[in-house]
Design a protein around this motif. Structure first.
Motif, PDB file in Angstrom:
ATOM      1  N   PRO A 139       0.796  -1.233   0.000  1.00 21.86           N
ATOM      2  CA  PRO A 139       0.000   0.000   0.000  1.00 21.86           C
ATOM      3  C   PRO A 139       0.828   1.283   0.000  1.00 21.86           C
ATOM      4  N   SER A 140       1.979   1.267   0.657  1.00 18.96           N
ATOM      5  CA  SER A 140       2.790   2.486   0.750  1.00 18.96           C
ATOM      6  C   SER A 140       3.327   2.945  -0.603  1.00 18.96           C
ATOM      7  N   PRO A 412     -11.285  -4.882  -3.317  1.00 28.10           N
ATOM      8  CA  PRO A 412     -11.640  -3.457  -3.329  1.00 28.10           C
ATOM      9  C   PRO A 412     -10.476  -2.586  -2.861  1.00 28.10           C
ATOM     10  N   ASN A 413     -10.370  -1.407  -3.437  1.00 32.75           N
ATOM     11  CA  ASN A 413      -9.298  -0.481  -3.082  1.00 32.75           C
ATOM     12  C   ASN A 413      -9.522   0.074  -1.679  1.00 32.75           C
ATOM     13  N   ILE A 414      -8.522  -0.076  -0.815  1.00 33.69           N
ATOM     14  CA  ILE A 414      -8.569   0.491   0.532  1.00 33.69           C
ATOM     15  C   ILE A 414      -7.887   1.856   0.499  1.00 33.69           C
ATOM     16  N   LEU A 415      -8.582   2.897   0.894  1.00 31.91           N
ATOM     17  CA  LEU A 415      -8.030   4.250   0.850  1.00 31.91           C
ATOM     18  C   LEU A 415      -7.217   4.514   2.112  1.00 31.91           C
ATOM     19  N   TYR A 416      -6.030   3.955   2.148  1.00 31.26           N
ATOM     20  CA  TYR A 416      -5.174   4.050   3.339  1.00 31.26           C
ATOM     21  C   TYR A 416      -4.865   5.492   3.707  1.00 31.26           C
ATOM     22  N   GLU A 417      -4.755   6.344   2.701  1.00 32.68           N
ATOM     23  CA  GLU A 417      -4.386   7.727   2.970  1.00 32.68           C
ATOM     24  C   GLU A 417      -5.427   8.469   3.803  1.00 32.68           C
TER      25      GLU A 417
END
Length: 424
Positions: A139-140, A412-417
């Motif tokens: 993710p980073s 599904p896309n995880i919006l980590y930001e």
């Protein structure tokens, strides 16, 4: 005793130094015919070092696919691809140097195999606007979205997909299952840590232990003993094949498996893991992988296997070679889109203007590209979701073979930001 002294001429030392400095960038792909139009694409690959059991088959798959594209397909829109590759040795400092070298070499864009190496490369690439794709992502690397794209779902996606499968198809107890995480101490492991932090509570999973290890570990018995005391229902490992093999053999010796369910993220879940750990320690182990299995009946399988059998038979059956091959097909599609919407000669200059063309007219014009069925379709057109493929499969090892347990599972896309703790 008097020791004899051997003097080596300075000229010889200089020649040795020159050879050492040049060899890491040698290409196994023959130069294009004189007068042929070429576009350079960069490759950053851990052919040697602690992750060589993954890097070598991926890198050879990449180079073999470029040979296929150039020799049998005539290149891309009238241009031959000239791969410029360097061996990172799975060393962050070398990876940082290499991305700058690829910019200086005039590459239109670049591809990095490992998340660790891309983590070291991304700052310089993002600052310069030099677009890149990473085969194995975390993710980073893509959050927040900048100039780095991921070929496949990331390790956090692996954890989320496996966790949902475990809850629906494996877990038979009451209440929340207890999960322990065993993580490589770089982005390969930290992607799973971040996903669990973001989603474990909502999924209904209790994380009871998080243990980190190095890529060169020779024993994880102490960590597993601490985990055993927590009595977990399931262990999830995000690492590379060699340390994962150590963990599984240690867990087998401690009689933790097969009683405790074990799942693996896709960085380690490949033929190399079975070869290193053996059939007994890997029996019934689950894993997430973002491609079809070797030999599956999909359009691109026969040609890939033909090249592997002819040029690198030692990697037959290794899905990492498949990922490398697929990454070069994607590179060619990016280039095709960029040339169709741009001036190919401008792309061939490999300067800042070329990088902008490669990203805007290349990457962002790739929409639902079918990688000949080798993995999920690739789409880079969403400016928020930088993952190309967005689906994985769950496998389980039976008698030394990886057997698919599911069809394609969406990630599904995880919006980590959006989490204030992310990146800190």
């Amino acid at each position: 005793m008097r020791r004899s002294k051997v003097t080596i001429p300075l000229a010889v030392l200089l020649l040795v130094a020159l050879a050492v400095s040049v060899l890491p960038g040698c290409t196994t792909t023959p130069a294009a015919p004189e007068g042929a139009k070429t576009i350079k694409l960069g490759l950053s690959v851990p052919f040697t070092g602690a992750a060589a059991e993954k890097g070598a088959p991926i890198g050879q798959g990449q180079l073999d696919a470029f040979k296929y594209i150039n020799d049998e397909l005539g290149g891309v829109e009238g241009y031959k691809i000239e791969p410029v590759w360097y061996d990172t040795n799975y060393d962050a400092a070398k990876a940082t140097t290499i991305v700058k070298k690829l910019m200086d070499d005039g590459c239109a864009f670049f591809t990095v195999v490992s998340s660790k190496d891309m983590n070291a490369s991304k700052e310089a690439a993002n600052r310069a606007g030099f677009p890149g794709m990473v085969c194995f992502s975390s993710p980073s690397l893509t959050h927040p979205p900048e100039h780095i794209y991921a070929q496949l779902p990331d390790y956090g996606d692996d954890w989320a997909a496996f966790s949902r499968y475990y809850l629906q198809s494996v877990w038979k107890g009451e209440g929340k299952p207890k999960m322990a995480l065993m993580l490589l101490n770089n982005s390969t492991g930290y992607g799973v840590r971040d996903a669990a932090r973001a989603a474990a509570e909502d999924l209904g999973i209790e994380i009871v232990a998080i243990e980190e290890h190095t890529a060169t570990t020779i024993s994880e018995t102490d960590a597993l003993t601490r985990i055993k005391d927590k009595n977990p229902d399931v262990i999830f490992i995000s690492s590379t094949p060699a340390p994962t093999a150590v963990i599984l053999k240690n867990a087998h010796d401690l009689q933790m498996i097969p009683e405790t369910t074990v799942g693996c993220a896709h960085a380690s879940f490949t033929k190399a893991l079975i070869d290193l750990a053996g059939k007994d320690a890997t029996q019934d182990i689950y894993g997430v992988y973002p491609t079809v299995n070797w030999g599956d009946d999909v359009p691109g399988m026969a040609k890939m296997m033909e090249y592997c059998d002819k040029r690198h038979p030692e990697y037959a059956g290794n899905n990492d070679y498949l990922i490398g091959w697929a990454s070069s097909l994607i590179n060619a599609e990016i280039l095709r889109q960029a040339i169709k919407s741009s001036d190919g000669d401008a792309l061939a200059k490999g300067d800042a203007a070329a990088w902008e063309l490669a990203e805007k007219n290349g990457f962002m014009n790739v929409k639902n590209y079918d990688v000949e069925g080798l993995h999920g379709p690739v789409d880079f057109s969403n400016p928020v979701d930088k993952r190309g493929s967005k689906s994985v499969k769950i496998f389980q090892i039976h008698d030394g073979q990886m057997v698919s347990q599911t069809g394609w599972v969406d990630a599904p896309n995880i919006l980590y930001e959006n989490f204030d703790w992310f990146g800190k």
